[in-house]
Design a protein around this motif. Structure first.
Motif, PDB file in Angstrom:
ATOM      1  N   ALA A  10       6.140  57.591  20.739  1.00 53.77           N
ATOM      2  CA  ALA A  10       7.227  56.628  20.535  1.00 53.77           C
ATOM      3  C   ALA A  10       6.714  55.255  20.066  1.00 53.77           C
ATOM      4  CB  ALA A  10       8.049  56.488  21.806  1.00 53.77           C
ATOM      5  N   LEU A  11       5.715  54.720  20.753  1.00 49.43           N
ATOM      6  CA  LEU A  11       5.245  53.388  20.344  1.00 49.43           C
ATOM      7  C   LEU A  11       4.537  53.435  18.992  1.00 49.43           C
ATOM      8  CD1 LEU A  11       4.062  51.820  23.726  1.00 49.43           C
ATOM      9  CD2 LEU A  11       6.171  51.426  22.473  1.00 49.43           C
ATOM     10  N   MET A  12       3.937  54.575  18.690  1.00 46.70           N
ATOM     11  CA  MET A  12       3.313  54.750  17.370  1.00 46.70           C
ATOM     12  C   MET A  12       4.363  54.528  16.272  1.00 46.70           C
ATOM     13  SD  MET A  12       1.691  58.281  15.909  1.00 46.70           S
ATOM     14  CE  MET A  12       3.215  59.141  15.558  1.00 46.70           C
ATOM     15  N   SER A  50      17.626  47.574  19.375  1.00 39.35           N
ATOM     16  CA  SER A  50      16.530  48.123  20.200  1.00 39.35           C
ATOM     17  C   SER A  50      17.053  48.249  21.626  1.00 39.35           C
ATOM     18  CB  SER A  50      15.306  47.222  20.121  1.00 39.35           C
ATOM     19  OG  SER A  50      15.653  45.883  20.385  1.00 39.35           O
ATOM     20  N   SER A  51      18.284  48.772  21.738  1.00 37.43           N
ATOM     21  CA  SER A  51      18.936  48.840  23.046  1.00 37.43           C
ATOM     22  C   SER A  51      18.599  50.138  23.787  1.00 37.43           C
ATOM     23  CB  SER A  51      20.450  48.707  22.884  1.00 37.43           C
ATOM     24  OG  SER A  51      20.939  49.742  22.062  1.00 37.43           O
ATOM     25  N   GLY A  52      17.532  50.820  23.386  1.00 35.96           N
ATOM     26  CA  GLY A  52      17.118  52.028  24.092  1.00 35.96           C
ATOM     27  C   GLY A  52      18.085  53.173  23.837  1.00 35.96           C
ATOM     28  N   VAL A  69      15.725  50.825  16.233  1.00 33.09           N
ATOM     29  CA  VAL A  69      14.291  51.008  16.431  1.00 33.09           C
ATOM     30  C   VAL A  69      14.030  51.522  17.846  1.00 33.09           C
ATOM     31  CG1 VAL A  69      13.803  49.144  14.825  1.00 33.09           C
ATOM     32  CG2 VAL A  69      13.805  48.670  17.258  1.00 33.09           C
ATOM     33  N   GLY A  70      12.850  52.089  18.038  1.00 32.84           N
ATOM     34  CA  GLY A  70      12.492  52.614  19.360  1.00 32.84           C
ATOM     35  C   GLY A  70      13.466  53.705  19.767  1.00 32.84           C
ATOM     36  N   ASN A  71      13.742  53.798  21.063  1.00 36.11           N
ATOM     37  CA  ASN A  71      14.607  54.869  21.559  1.00 36.11           C
ATOM     38  C   ASN A  71      16.020  54.784  20.989  1.00 36.11           C
ATOM     39  OD1 ASN A  71      12.422  55.668  23.061  1.00 36.11           O
ATOM     40  ND2 ASN A  71      13.170  54.866  25.008  1.00 36.11           N
ATOM     41  N   LYS A  90      25.042  40.875  28.391  1.00 36.25           N
ATOM     42  CA  LYS A  90      25.267  42.284  28.050  1.00 36.25           C
ATOM     43  C   LYS A  90      26.206  42.381  26.851  1.00 36.25           C
ATOM     44  CE  LYS A  90      26.942  46.600  29.932  1.00 36.25           C
ATOM     45  NZ  LYS A  90      27.673  47.251  30.985  1.00 36.25           N
ATOM     46  N   VAL A  91      25.787  43.138  25.837  1.00 34.52           N
ATOM     47  CA  VAL A  91      26.640  43.334  24.661  1.00 34.52           C
ATOM     48  C   VAL A  91      27.731  44.331  25.043  1.00 34.52           C
ATOM     49  CG1 VAL A  91      26.711  44.155  22.273  1.00 34.52           C
ATOM     50  CG2 VAL A  91      24.680  42.961  23.121  1.00 34.52           C
ATOM     51  N   VAL A  92      29.002  43.912  24.848  1.00 35.73           N
ATOM     52  CA  VAL A  92      30.108  44.822  25.197  1.00 35.73           C
ATOM     53  C   VAL A  92      30.921  45.223  23.973  1.00 35.73           C
ATOM     54  CG1 VAL A  92      30.356  44.191  27.630  1.00 35.73           C
ATOM     55  CG2 VAL A  92      31.534  42.823  25.878  1.00 35.73           C
ATOM     56  N   ILE A 142      14.309  60.378  38.275  1.00 35.58           N
ATOM     57  CA  ILE A 142      14.550  61.321  37.174  1.00 35.58           C
ATOM     58  C   ILE A 142      15.095  60.558  35.968  1.00 35.58           C
ATOM     59  CG2 ILE A 142      15.996  63.253  36.417  1.00 35.58           C
ATOM     60  CD1 ILE A 142      15.807  64.404  39.183  1.00 35.58           C
ATOM     61  N   ILE A 143      14.547  60.842  34.796  1.00 34.86           N
ATOM     62  CA  ILE A 143      15.046  60.230  33.558  1.00 34.86           C
ATOM     63  C   ILE A 143      15.636  61.338  32.683  1.00 34.86           C
ATOM     64  CG2 ILE A 143      14.364  58.970  31.471  1.00 34.86           C
ATOM     65  CD1 ILE A 143      12.068  57.793  33.108  1.00 34.86           C
ATOM     66  N   HIS A 144      16.843  61.103  32.193  1.00 31.91           N
ATOM     67  CA  HIS A 144      17.481  62.071  31.279  1.00 31.91           C
ATOM     68  C   HIS A 144      17.192  61.622  29.851  1.00 31.91           C
ATOM     69  CE1 HIS A 144      20.574  63.809  34.242  1.00 31.91           C
ATOM     70  NE2 HIS A 144      19.664  63.136  34.928  1.00 31.91           N
ATOM     71  N   VAL A 194      14.704  47.454  31.419  1.00 35.37           N
ATOM     72  CA  VAL A 194      14.019  48.288  30.428  1.00 35.37           C
ATOM     73  C   VAL A 194      13.750  49.656  31.048  1.00 35.37           C
ATOM     74  CG1 VAL A 194      12.967  46.338  29.235  1.00 35.37           C
ATOM     75  CG2 VAL A 194      11.715  47.466  31.077  1.00 35.37           C
ATOM     76  N   ILE A 195      13.387  50.617  30.219  1.00 33.39           N
ATOM     77  CA  ILE A 195      13.244  51.997  30.696  1.00 33.39           C
ATOM     78  C   ILE A 195      12.052  52.148  31.643  1.00 33.39           C
ATOM     79  CG2 ILE A 195      11.912  52.777  28.697  1.00 33.39           C
ATOM     80  CD1 ILE A 195      13.536  55.425  28.865  1.00 33.39           C
ATOM     81  N   SER A 196      11.048  51.281  31.477  1.00 32.09           N
ATOM     82  CA  SER A 196       9.859  51.276  32.350  1.00 32.09           C
ATOM     83  C   SER A 196       9.148  52.613  32.395  1.00 32.09           C
ATOM     84  CB  SER A 196      10.230  50.882  33.786  1.00 32.09           C
ATOM     85  OG  SER A 196      10.504  49.534  33.831  1.00 32.09           O
ATOM     86  N   VAL A 197       9.114  53.270  31.274  1.00 29.19           N
ATOM     87  CA  VAL A 197       8.267  54.451  31.152  1.00 29.19           C
ATOM     88  C   VAL A 197       7.812  54.480  29.696  1.00 29.19           C
ATOM     89  CG1 VAL A 197      10.114  56.086  30.570  1.00 29.19           C
ATOM     90  CG2 VAL A 197       8.076  56.910  31.704  1.00 29.19           C
ATOM     91  N   GLY A 198       6.613  55.022  29.480  1.00 26.24           N
ATOM     92  CA  GLY A 198       6.106  55.003  28.109  1.00 26.24           C
ATOM     93  C   GLY A 198       4.787  54.292  28.135  1.00 26.24           C
TER      94      GLY A 198
END
Ligand code: FAD
Length: 500
Positions: free
Chosen positions: A332-334, A203-205, A318-320, A173-175, A299-301, A40-44
């Motif tokens: 974002a979570l809102m 919801s794959s970010g 949904v989400g990112n 992993k979905v390919v 660093i996150i792009h 997961v992105i682990s930020v937010g």
């Protein structure tokens, strides 16, 4: 009729959707597939006030259990180190789109010079206090607060809740995705497994595997309004001389801004910057010079914008995976909570057979929601005159404030009056006029129709501020409030009377 839902991705967005669908629609089969390798992105980590009621009232998660597992701290608003005042506090209340009944003009007309303690939340923020003291001595934890959350325990606790409700979690992993008459018929995993479903939640970010990937829905960029595209993120362990502040801090930096988010045992900081304006190395040097204790930096792009439609055929992003605006207002979570609640309701009210008009309504609603937030965030950049680096000068001249332009024009002529709410875009459910007024008054934007309050008006206004200050003086710090809620004798409202 939808019977089988497959959710791709088990970050916060996928999990909140899984919980909402499973909790509210009995008999629905909900599975999630996620790639442990991608993670997961682990930020937010900062929220708005709609998250606690969504978790505890809508999803029915126990407060005691959530506080034990996730150990949130409370966020009363955002402290902006911003604009010509150098600093102002945006609390979760109606400070400016509001008028005292004893005064002839709305509050903003009394805030030209001194702008603080217009309400209890900002008075609490000024004193670094979390909650007023209730008659029983403990914290008066009113409903209208947000959280600071550590993403890792949050995701792990939500997954546990989801599994307990009967959501199946599949690692893989979905390919690839097979198209069908409705959108997607099935997905394929790296190990060859094929998973079918009637309805897919993407919801794959940022990868947006189904919506942006397989279905190729066009992306609507916000880059002419929001110039930032990277975040340098780090943290450090809280020292005994570093109190837990009850707000997120947003600090102006040379080429963007930096957040400070308060966890119980650590502080998280992130420098959000424009890669056009500063190199990664220079951003790192500036950030570390201000935060010498920083460890574990990465660093996150990102890119700010949204997909044109978030619900296409039998896929909802949904989400990112559906959109993202840079994190200045932690929105974002809102939006995820609103997406989950709306989609769940639409499925219920269409008897699990959603119609094209329901899809269109959902898409219009969320396009407006994202665009409104873009409008508000663009003002943060256009109006911030705290420092005059080349980046900020470019923002003053070139940021496209889009749908906020009529509100600014109205304000410049008429001042901080509430009629401007008629100029808001769409449903304007999130920040309302308050958010826009906060940026205009907070950044001291000049206006023509000034009001000169009489001495009697000043007396009423100053008494109002003094009352708020007095409430804050007797209120308690985050540390004290946490010691109450983590005490074994504490009872939450959902467990009966609150006692200590
Ligand atoms: C710099 C920054 C700061 C932010 N700050 C905030 C904030 O303060 N407040 C806030 O509300 N939000 C914030 N956000 C947004 C926040 O990150 C998200 O709202 C939140 O974490 C939800 O993320 P997600 O679930 O959409 O995606 P992710 O956490 O990225 O989850 C994606 C999931 O999809 C899975 N996945 C991806 N590809 C595949 C594949 N091919 N096959 C199988 N599984 C796959 C991953 O394994 C993972 O489980 C911030 C974002 C950024 C970039």
């Amino acid at each position: 009729m939808i019977k089988d839902v497959l959710i791709v991705g088990s970050g916060t967005a996928g999990l909140l959707f899984a919980l909402s669908l499973k909790r509210r629609i009995s008999g629905l089969n909900v599975r999630m597939v996620r790639s442990p390798k991608i993670g997961v992105i682990s930020v937010g980590e900062a929220t708005t006030p709609n998250l606690p009621p969504f978790l505890f009232e809508y999803l029915g998660i126990s407060r005691r259990y959530f506080y034990e597992r996730v150990r949130p701290t409370w966020k009363k608003g955002i402290r902006f180190l911003w604009g010509p005042r150098g600093r102002f506090d945006y609390g979760f209340a109606q400070a400016l789109d509001s008028q005292l009944s004893a005064l002839p003009r709305p509050n903003g007309f009394y805030c030209d010079e001194e702008f603080s303690c217009c309400d209890v939340p900002t008075a609490l923020m000024r004193d670094d206090k979390a909650f007023p003291r209730a008659p029983h001595g403990g914290p008066d934890i009113h409903r209208w607060h947000a959280f600071h959350l550590d993403n890792v325990p949050l995701v792990s606790a939500l997954e546990e809740f989801a599994v307990n409700l009967g959501v199946e979690v599949i690692d893989g992993k979905v390919v690839d995705a097979e198209k069908g008459p409705e959108g997607i018929a099935a997905i394929r995993l790296e190990d060859g497994r094929r998973l079918e479903a009637d309805f897919f939640v993407d919801s794959s970010g940022f990868r947006s595997v189904l919506l942006g990937g397989a279905l190729e829905e066009p992306f609507v960029s916000y880059s002419s309004s929001l110039f930032t595209d990277r975040a340098l993120v780090g943290s450090w362990e809280r020292g005994s001389d570093e109190p837990i502040l009850p707000y997120t801090t947003a600090e102006t930096m040379n080429c963007g801004w930096a957040w400070q988010i308060e966890h119980e045992k650590s502080l998280s900081r992130g420098y959000v910057y424009s890669s056009q304006a500063i190199s990664d190395d220079a951003a790192h040097d500036e950030f570390v010079a201000r935060n010498p204790k920083l460890t574990d930096q990465r660093i996150i792009h990102f890119r700010s914008g949204r997909y044109r439609r978030s619900w296409v055929g039998n896929v909802v992003g949904v989400g990112n995976a559906s959109g993202f605006v840079e994190p200045l207002e932690s929105t974002a979570l809102m939006i995820v909570c609103q997406e989950a609640q709306n989609l769940t309701n639409f499925l219920i009210h269409s008897g699990l057979e959603p119609t094209p008009t329901i899809r269109t309504m959902y898409n219009t609603y969320f396009a407006d929601t994202w665009d409104e937030i873009r409008d508000l965030l663009s003002l943060h950049y256009r109006l911030n005159t705290k420092i005059d680096t080349p980046f900020w000068k470019t923002c003053w001249n070139e940021v496209d404030i889009a749908g906020a332009a009529p509100i600014v024009e109205f304000y410049r002529e008429n001042g901080p009056i509430g009629f401007a709410r008629h100029l808001l875009r769409g449903h304007a459910a999130n920040f309302g006029l308050e958010g826009f007024l906060m940026m205009l008054v907070g950044n001291k934007v000049p206006y023509e129709k000034r009001h000169t309050p009489t001495d009697a008006e000043w007396e009423i206004w100053n008494r109002h501020r003094a009352n708020n200050i007095e409430v804050a003086r007797n209120a308690m710090t985050t540390e004290e409030a946490l010691s109450y809620v983590h005490h074994p004798n504490w009872r939450w409202d959902d467990e009966g009377a609150t006692t200590h």
